[in-house]
Each structure stands twice: as structure tokens, then as C-alpha cells.
Design an enzyme around this catalytic site. Structure first.
Site, PDB file in Angstrom:
ATOM      1  N   SER A 196       0.324  -0.804  -0.109  1.00  9.72           N
ATOM      2  CA  SER A 196       0.308  -0.366   0.085  1.00  9.72           C
ATOM      3  C   SER A 196       0.645   1.290  -0.098  1.00  9.72           C
ATOM      4  O   SER A 196       1.297   1.812  -0.826  1.00  9.72           O
ATOM      5  CB  SER A 196      -0.814  -0.276   1.702  1.00  9.72           C
ATOM      6  N   ASP A 350     -10.189  -3.753  -5.295  1.00  6.71           N
ATOM      7  CA  ASP A 350      -8.870  -3.105  -4.957  1.00  6.71           C
ATOM      8  C   ASP A 350      -8.843  -1.514  -5.029  1.00  6.71           C
ATOM      9  O   ASP A 350      -9.208  -1.344  -6.666  1.00  6.71           O
ATOM     10  CB  ASP A 350      -8.026  -3.352  -4.494  1.00  6.71           C
ATOM     11  N   HIS A 380      -8.069  -4.872  -1.041  1.00  9.85           N
ATOM     12  CA  HIS A 380      -7.655  -4.135  -0.172  1.00  9.85           C
ATOM     13  C   HIS A 380      -7.048  -4.425   0.973  1.00  9.85           C
ATOM     14  O   HIS A 380      -7.247  -4.659   1.913  1.00  9.85           O
ATOM     15  CB  HIS A 380      -7.446  -2.814  -0.267  1.00  9.85           C
TER      16      HIS A 380
END
Length: 410
Positions: A196, A350, A380
Site C-alpha cells: 500500500s 481494490d 486491499h
């Protein structure tokens, strides 16, 4: 004594009633605001995780309102409070690289040759995450790939704005590259890795070190559902997955603004796309465009958007979104061409999926070898759930196994 018991019972009853209201409110918020697509396996587990996160945030806000602590600090505390004991297969030590806290994981088993070295940058939207939140993940990578893993505890927003996190990760990586012999690491096998926001930092560090003759060349970069641009929050994946936990469409832009400016001013403009002048958007359209996304990723509820212009006042506040150290997708081809072999993991459900797809295309177009792992049933944050007991997801373990196998191949 009876009065004390009465007060205690009233307190407990009030606490229980408050807890029930909190959970019921969180459940209502989840069902009202989140959308879990049919393709997500075990959707009930994802809802439970999301409800727990909502409850934590609400309690944090209550504590902030009564002056005990900030919501951000409470959430950070709750996320990082679990500590693991010693590991029978790893030496684990906390150190400082320059002024940056790091945690090093070294396999105990003797090795006939120098090991791989992995610089790991945790996710959390540049606001959350720590050495503790990614402890299990780093231990697993170190054990299973037999690598030396260095987890970096970089400074967080909003207290420390861009480029603080990037600078910490770069400085820690440079320090490691200068002292590899102390950790038994092969200079030809150093990898940067992150999930991320950490994937964003890994990409930025990799670009900065590309072509540098004063440091060993990086062997590879591993980008796990990275966020790589802030020009367009209406790409197909942002539209399709805007309400899918654990990262909503609005929060993706919110975290980027927190990292850039320490606040979420101009969030509405960023979300609708009226924060960057049209001429700049057109200049970067060769790299940031739905046209570069394969058609099969556009069939699920995507509608093209009209380009919007912006005011000088708004752009002045977010103009650094055009810097590659913040948005690595915008780096010039001359930099991309020098990047090492890459592993990119994306998840179908995501909002950041298309950032990864666009970067994959850029790398491949510039002759960089890319190993792509796409989790068709992933969302995610799924990698961190690989070892969460009854709240784990098979896709998370599958993705992590692909990462380990890639590392073993290097």
C-alpha cells in the site's frame, strides 16, 4: 456496601449498553456504506474486520472529543498493541539506521553463502502502521525466503508531512546498502518491498537509487497493491470498488492529502478531479489514463469522466502531486528504464488496482521484467490477514506465497 454494588451494577449496565450501541452503530454503518462484491470469498469475515475497525475509530473519536487522546493515536495504539515473543528461527533486533528506527530479522540457521536483503516499508496510508503492525508479515518473509529483512519505522503523517516518510525510507536503505557486510547480505541481492503506502515508498526509493553508481544496484522491487498516483481518483478501479473495505475511495484520497499537507483540505476537488490543470493532466495522460487499462477491467461499472479544470488556488496546495517521489507513476522513461526486476501484486476489489496495472504497463513498455500476481478474489489489505487465525483469507496466503517464491528465485 449495597450502595457501592448498586453503583457498580449501574456502571456495568451503562458500559454494556454503550458497547451494544457501538457495535450496532458500526454494523449499520458497514451495511449502509460498504459494498462487498460477490467475487470476494468469505464476505462475512471482511464485514467483521471492517466493523472492528469502525468501532476502534468511533471510540478513538469519543476519546478525542473528551480530551483524552487523539483519534489517530488511539487507533495506532490499538493496531500496534500486540507483541510477539521470541522466534525460534530468527534473530530479531531493534536498531537505528541514521535517525530511523528499524527492526532486523535474520535467520538463525547457518548459510553457506550471503543472504538476500529485503528492505520492507509498511503500509497504513502514511498515517498508520508500524514495526508492530507488520511484525508477523516480516517474520514470515524472513523465515520462508531465508532472507535478512529490515522493517523501517518511518515517520507518519499528519505530524510529519511529505517527504518525511520517503526520506526516512531512502536514508535507511542507503545506510543498509553501505553496511551489508555486517548482516551477511549479498550486495547483488537487495530488494525493496512494501504494501500500500509502503509500496509507494518502495517505488520512490527504487527510482531514486536507479542509476546511482555510489550504491549497489537493487536486485528487485516488490510492490504490494501500491498507491502510485494522485492525478486521477476516477480510474475504473476507483469507481468499481469505491465502497469495498478495507480502503474506500474517499479514504484513498484522504490519506494522500494527509501525507502531502497534513490535512484533508480540498478533498472534494481531489475526488472529482478538479485539483490539477487540464494541460498537466493531458501531459500525463500517456501514463495515467483509463485507455491504458485492459478492457477486461472496465466491464464492471465503469463510466468515463469528463476532464475538469482547477483554480490556481487549489493547484497551489496540491502541485507536489506531480513529483515522482510522491507519485512514482509520473517518473520519466529515462528513470523507469533503469529500474530493477519487479513484482507487482494487485487485487480485483481494490481501489488501487489500476495504479498497479498502469505501473506494470510502464515498466514493461520500458523493458523492465515484471512478475504480476493478481488476486481475483482479493481486496486491499488482504496480505496482512494471512495469519489472522479465524479472520484469515486463503487469497492472502496465496499472494504471500507468490511473493516468497519470487524472492527465492532471485
Amino acid at each position: 456496601m449495597a450502595a457501592v454494588l448498586t453503583v457498580l451494577m449501574l456502571f456495568l449496565a451503562g458500559f454494556l449498553a454503550g458497547f451494544i450501541l457501538l457495535v450496532m452503530g458500526a454494523i449499520n454503518f458497514d451495511f449502509s456504506n460498504s459494498e462487498i462484491p460477490p467475487g470476494v470469498n468469505q464476505p462475512a469475515k471482511l464485514r467483521i474486520i471492517h466493523i472492528i475497525l469502525i468501532c476502534t475509530a468511533v471510540v478513538g473519536k469519543i476519546l478525542e472529543n473528551i480530551g483524552i487522546c487523539t483519534q489517530v493515536n488511539f487507533v495506532r495504539y490499538m493496531q500496534g498493541r500486540k507483541t510477539l515473543g521470541a522466534d525460534v528461527k530468527l534473530f530479531i533486533k531493534d536498531l537505528w539506521f541514521e535517525k530511523v528506527p528499524v527492526r532486523i530479522y535474520q535467520p538463525k540457521a547457518p548459510s553457506a553463502s550471503q543472504r538476500r536483503g529485503v528492505m520492507f516499508f509498511h503500509g497504513g496510508g502514511w498515517v498508520f502502521g508500524s514495526l508492530e503492525t507488520h511484525e508477523k508479515l516480516c517474520r514470515f518473509i524472513a523465515r520462508e525466503s531465508e532472507s535478512v529483512v529490515v522493517s523501517v519505522g518511518y515517520r507518519l503523517a499528519p505530524e510529519h508531512k511529505y517527504p518525511a516518510a520517503y526520506e526516512d525510507c531512502l536514508n535507511a536503505t542507503q545506510h543498509f546498502l553501505q553496511h551489508l557486510e555486517h548482516y551477511g547480505v549479498d550486495p547483488a541481492r537487495v530488494i525493496v518491498c512494501g504494501d500500500s503506502a509502503g509500496g509507494n515508498l518502495a517505488a520512490a526509493v527504487s527510482q531514486t537509487l536507479a542509476g546511482r553508481a555510489d550504491f549497489p544496484k537493487l536486485r528487485a522491487q516488490i510492490l504490494i497493491y501500491p498507491g502510485l498516483q494522485a492525478l486521477d481518483f476516477n480510474l475504473p478501479s476507483y469507481q468499481q470498488n469505491r465502497g469495498v473495505p478495507l480502503l474506500f475511495w474517499e479514504r484513498a484520497a484522504f490519506y494522500m492529502l494527509q501525507y502531502l499537507n497534513g490535512n484533508a483540505t480540498n478533498l472534494e476537488e481531489v475526488l472529482e478531479g478538479s485539483h490539477i490543470p487540464v494541460d498537466i493532466k493531458l501531459n500525463y495522460r500517456k501514463w495515467v489514463s483509463p485507455d491504458n487499462i485492459p478492457e477486461k477491467f472496465k466491464v464492471r461499472g465503469y463510466k468515463p469522466r469528463v476532464l475538469l479544470d482547477c483554480t490556481t488556488e487549489v493547484f497551489e496546495k496540491v502541485k507536489r502531486f506531480c513529483e515522482p517521489n510522491l507519485c512514482p507513476l509520473l517518473a520519466e522513461d529515462t528513470i523507469i528504464q533503469q529500474l530493477p526486476e519487479s513484482f507487482i501484486l494487485t487485487c480485483e476489489y481494490d481501489v488501487l488496482r489500476d495504479d498497479g496495472l498502469l505501473y506494470k504497463k510502464r515498466l514493461e513498455d520500458n523493458g523492465v521484467r515484471v512478475t504480476w500476481c493478481h488476486l481475483e478474489d482479493g481486496f486491499h489489505g488482504i496480505i496482512n490477514s494471512f495469519n489472522s487465525d479465524w479472520l484469515s483469507f486463503p487469497a492472502g496466503k496465496r499472494g504471500l506465497d507468490n511473493i516468497v517464491n519470487f524472492l527465492r528465485s532471485l
